[in-house]
Design a protein around this motif. Structure first.
Motif, PDB file in Angstrom:
ATOM      1  N   GLY A 105      10.509  19.454   9.017  1.00  0.00           N
ATOM      2  CA  GLY A 105      11.395  18.808   7.973  1.00  0.00           C
ATOM      3  C   GLY A 105      11.253  17.339   7.712  1.00  0.00           C
ATOM      4  N   GLU A 106      10.335  16.745   8.571  1.00  0.00           N
ATOM      5  CA  GLU A 106      10.508  15.548   8.503  1.00  0.00           C
ATOM      6  C   GLU A 106       8.988  14.843   8.416  1.00  0.00           C
ATOM      7  OE1 GLU A 106      14.464  14.464  11.122  1.00  0.00           O
ATOM      8  OE2 GLU A 106      12.727  13.682  11.678  1.00  0.00           O
ATOM      9  N   GLY A 107       8.972  13.506   7.970  1.00  0.00           N
ATOM     10  CA  GLY A 107       7.483  12.933   7.947  1.00  0.00           C
ATOM     11  C   GLY A 107       7.359  12.395   9.478  1.00  0.00           C
ATOM     12  N   PRO A 108       5.852  12.033   9.622  1.00  0.00           N
ATOM     13  CA  PRO A 108       5.639  11.758  10.793  1.00  0.00           C
ATOM     14  C   PRO A 108       6.040  10.246  11.140  1.00  0.00           C
ATOM     15  CG  PRO A 108       3.587  12.676   9.810  1.00  0.00           C
ATOM     16  CD  PRO A 108       4.754  12.465   8.924  1.00  0.00           C
ATOM     17  N   TYR A 145      -4.451   6.801  -2.966  1.00  0.00           N
ATOM     18  CA  TYR A 145      -3.878   5.896  -2.356  1.00  0.00           C
ATOM     19  C   TYR A 145      -3.860   4.624  -3.462  1.00  0.00           C
ATOM     20  CZ  TYR A 145      -8.365   3.673  -0.923  1.00  0.00           C
ATOM     21  OH  TYR A 145      -9.814   3.240  -1.033  1.00  0.00           O
ATOM     22  N   GLN A 200      -0.328  18.310   3.736  1.00  0.00           N
ATOM     23  CA  GLN A 200      -0.288  18.681   5.261  1.00  0.00           C
ATOM     24  C   GLN A 200      -0.219  20.229   5.046  1.00  0.00           C
ATOM     25  OE1 GLN A 200       2.821  18.037   7.648  1.00  0.00           O
ATOM     26  NE2 GLN A 200       1.376  17.688   9.524  1.00  0.00           N
ATOM     27  N   PHE A 236       3.198  14.599   1.442  1.00  0.00           N
ATOM     28  CA  PHE A 236       3.892  13.493   2.102  1.00  0.00           C
ATOM     29  C   PHE A 236       3.247  12.134   1.507  1.00  0.00           C
ATOM     30  CE2 PHE A 236       6.412  15.061   5.580  1.00  0.00           C
ATOM     31  CZ  PHE A 236       5.801  16.147   5.917  1.00  0.00           C
ATOM     32  N   TYR A 287       1.468   9.649  16.210  1.00  0.00           N
ATOM     33  CA  TYR A 287       2.771   9.912  15.380  1.00  0.00           C
ATOM     34  C   TYR A 287       3.351  11.009  16.239  1.00  0.00           C
ATOM     35  CZ  TYR A 287       1.155   6.756  11.953  1.00  0.00           C
ATOM     36  OH  TYR A 287       0.869   5.855  11.019  1.00  0.00           O
ATOM     37  N   PHE A 300      -6.408  11.874   9.972  1.00  0.00           N
ATOM     38  CA  PHE A 300      -5.375  12.770  11.062  1.00  0.00           C
ATOM     39  C   PHE A 300      -6.119  13.943  11.814  1.00  0.00           C
ATOM     40  CE2 PHE A 300      -1.259  10.785  10.508  1.00  0.00           C
ATOM     41  CZ  PHE A 300      -1.639   9.912   9.158  1.00  0.00           C
ATOM     42  N   GLY A 301      -5.755  14.098  12.758  1.00  0.00           N
ATOM     43  CA  GLY A 301      -6.021  15.435  13.529  1.00  0.00           C
ATOM     44  C   GLY A 301      -4.943  16.357  13.121  1.00  0.00           C
ATOM     45  N   ALA A 302      -5.423  17.308  13.463  1.00  0.00           N
ATOM     46  CA  ALA A 302      -4.382  18.504  12.977  1.00  0.00           C
ATOM     47  C   ALA A 302      -3.362  18.975  13.974  1.00  0.00           C
ATOM     48  CB  ALA A 302      -5.126  19.775  13.099  1.00  0.00           C
ATOM     49  N   LEU A 343       5.623   6.801  13.739  1.00  0.00           N
ATOM     50  CA  LEU A 343       4.580   6.165  14.493  1.00  0.00           C
ATOM     51  C   LEU A 343       5.118   5.925  15.826  1.00  0.00           C
ATOM     52  CD1 LEU A 343       1.911   4.533  14.560  1.00  0.00           C
ATOM     53  CD2 LEU A 343       2.870   2.530  14.285  1.00  0.00           C
ATOM     54  N   TYR A 372       0.903  -1.199   0.007  1.00  0.00           N
ATOM     55  CA  TYR A 372       0.031  -0.193  -0.023  1.00  0.00           C
ATOM     56  C   TYR A 372       0.824   1.239   0.179  1.00  0.00           C
ATOM     57  CZ  TYR A 372      -4.071  -2.972   1.530  1.00  0.00           C
ATOM     58  OH  TYR A 372      -5.079  -3.834   1.448  1.00  0.00           O
ATOM     59  N   GLN A 422      -3.861   5.818  16.160  1.00  0.00           N
ATOM     60  CA  GLN A 422      -2.405   5.681  16.153  1.00  0.00           C
ATOM     61  C   GLN A 422      -2.017   6.973  16.563  1.00  0.00           C
ATOM     62  OE1 GLN A 422      -1.350   4.530  12.067  1.00  0.00           O
ATOM     63  NE2 GLN A 422      -1.025   2.378  12.512  1.00  0.00           N
ATOM     64  N   PRO A 449       1.854   0.151  10.860  1.00  0.00           N
ATOM     65  CA  PRO A 449       2.331   1.530  10.649  1.00  0.00           C
ATOM     66  C   PRO A 449       2.452   2.028   9.278  1.00  0.00           C
ATOM     67  CG  PRO A 449       4.207   0.261  11.307  1.00  0.00           C
ATOM     68  CD  PRO A 449       3.005  -0.803  11.069  1.00  0.00           C
ATOM     69  N   GLN A 450       2.432   3.246   9.417  1.00  0.00           N
ATOM     70  CA  GLN A 450       2.759   4.249   7.882  1.00  0.00           C
ATOM     71  C   GLN A 450       3.944   4.711   8.121  1.00  0.00           C
ATOM     72  OE1 GLN A 450      -0.204   6.310   5.891  1.00  0.00           O
ATOM     73  NE2 GLN A 450      -1.917   5.291   6.576  1.00  0.00           N
ATOM     74  N   PHE A 457       6.525   6.979   6.451  1.00  0.00           N
ATOM     75  CA  PHE A 457       6.379   8.373   5.711  1.00  0.00           C
ATOM     76  C   PHE A 457       8.067   8.791   5.129  1.00  0.00           C
ATOM     77  CE2 PHE A 457       2.047  10.264   6.463  1.00  0.00           C
ATOM     78  CZ  PHE A 457       1.798   9.401   7.434  1.00  0.00           C
ATOM     79  N   GLY A 458       7.834   9.484   3.959  1.00  0.00           N
ATOM     80  CA  GLY A 458       8.836  10.265   3.607  1.00  0.00           C
ATOM     81  C   GLY A 458       9.057  11.572   4.323  1.00  0.00           C
ATOM     82  N   ASP A 459      10.060  12.225   3.725  1.00  0.00           N
ATOM     83  CA  ASP A 459      10.341  13.345   4.478  1.00  0.00           C
ATOM     84  C   ASP A 459       9.598  14.900   3.774  1.00  0.00           C
ATOM     85  OD1 ASP A 459      13.834  12.839   5.522  1.00  0.00           O
ATOM     86  OD2 ASP A 459      11.862  12.473   6.590  1.00  0.00           O
ATOM     87  N   GLY A 480      -3.955  19.426   9.667  1.00  0.00           N
ATOM     88  CA  GLY A 480      -3.392  18.084   9.706  1.00  0.00           C
ATOM     89  C   GLY A 480      -3.017  17.535   8.184  1.00  0.00           C
ATOM     90  N   LEU A 481      -3.150  16.200   8.383  1.00  0.00           N
ATOM     91  CA  LEU A 481      -2.695  15.301   7.096  1.00  0.00           C
ATOM     92  C   LEU A 481      -4.079  14.643   6.248  1.00  0.00           C
ATOM     93  CD1 LEU A 481       0.017  13.451   8.727  1.00  0.00           C
ATOM     94  CD2 LEU A 481       0.502  14.535   6.179  1.00  0.00           C
ATOM     95  N   TYR A 507      -0.289  12.286   0.867  1.00  0.00           N
ATOM     96  CA  TYR A 507      -1.078  13.259   1.589  1.00  0.00           C
ATOM     97  C   TYR A 507      -0.776  14.489   1.331  1.00  0.00           C
ATOM     98  CZ  TYR A 507      -2.141   9.185   5.009  1.00  0.00           C
ATOM     99  OH  TYR A 507      -2.843   7.935   5.493  1.00  0.00           O
TER     100      TYR A 507
END
Lengths: 115, 110
Positions: free
Chosen positions: B40-43, A48, A37, A90, B35, B100-102, B45, A31, B33, A103-104, A106-108, A42-43, A35
């Motif tokens: 500058g980075e992704g979330p 997908y 942001q 993202f 996170y 996702f929440g904010a 978990l 998968y 979940q 878990p997902q 993520f990239g940066d 939020g995201l 996203y």
């Protein structure tokens, strides 16, 4: 351990231009997700894919297209960029076994500005 | 309107203090979940909770899933500057619907 790699990291576009964001993962995940942001929101899921050759719409798909020609890559396209698409994008991936607790990863992110 | 409401939006505390952040919804989630995201980075978990009433501990962090699976909380004991970041909750309603929440932006001052 590259994980999820997004290209490019930054980009500035003019309204009406097109571009493609690339996401590559080396974890053999089924998968993949795109996203956006935005501050205070939020995201939000754009599109997908649950496997090679498949795509589906998420919460905010309008103005975007995606393709998953290879399992490891997920491309996000903007055909005619608009200022409202200024955001941080993202990509994420998961194993995709159907388990609820996976878990997902993520990239940066790609920071995209539309002028 | 966010499906998941996180509070507070911003929190600034001194090192050593305790804090709790909340994630609330009117919807029922099959799992939730948490996170943490740094600039500058992704979330990344932290934890997944799947059972109503479940409590999970991760060192100084305690996560709780509400009995009705509509809300969750994150409690940090003796916060440290390294805990600074954006904390996001994400609820799964069905397989591919994760919202996702904010987020709560936490700053821990030394």
């Amino acid at each position: 351990n590259a994980g999820v790699t997004q290209t490019p990291k930054f980009r500035v576009l003019k309204t009406g231009q097109s571009m493609t964001l690339l996401c590559a993962q080396d974890m053999n995940h089924e998968y993949m997700y795109w996203y956006r942001q935005d501050p205070g929101m939020g995201l939000r899921l754009i599109h997908y894919s649950v496997g090679e050759g498949t795509t589906a719409k998420g919460e905010v798909p309008d103005g975007y297209n995606v393709s998953r020609l290879k399992k490891q890559n997920f491309l996000l396209g903007l055909e005619s960029a608009a200022p409202s698409q200024t955001s941080v994008y993202f990509c994420a991936s998961t194993i995709g076994t159907g388990r609820l607790d996976q878990p997902q990863h993520f990239g940066d992110g790609t920071r995209l500005s539309i002028l | 309107t966010q499906l998941l409401e996180q509070s507070p939006q911003f929190l600034s505390i001194q090192e050593g203090e305790n804090l709790t952040v909340y994630c609330n919804s009117s919807s029922v989630f099959s799992s939730l979940q948490w996170y943490r995201q740094e600039p500058g980075e992704g979330p990344v978990l932290l934890v997944t909770v799947v059972t109503g009433g479940e409590v999970k501990k991760l060192k100084r962090l305690t996560f709780q899933f509400g009995d009705a699976r509509k809300d969750s909380s994150l409690h940090i004991t003796a916060a440290q500057p390294g805990d600074t970041g954006l904390y996001l909750c994400a609820g799964v309603r069905f397989r591919n619907d994760m919202r996702f929440g904010a987020g709560t932006r936490l700053t821990v001052k030394p």
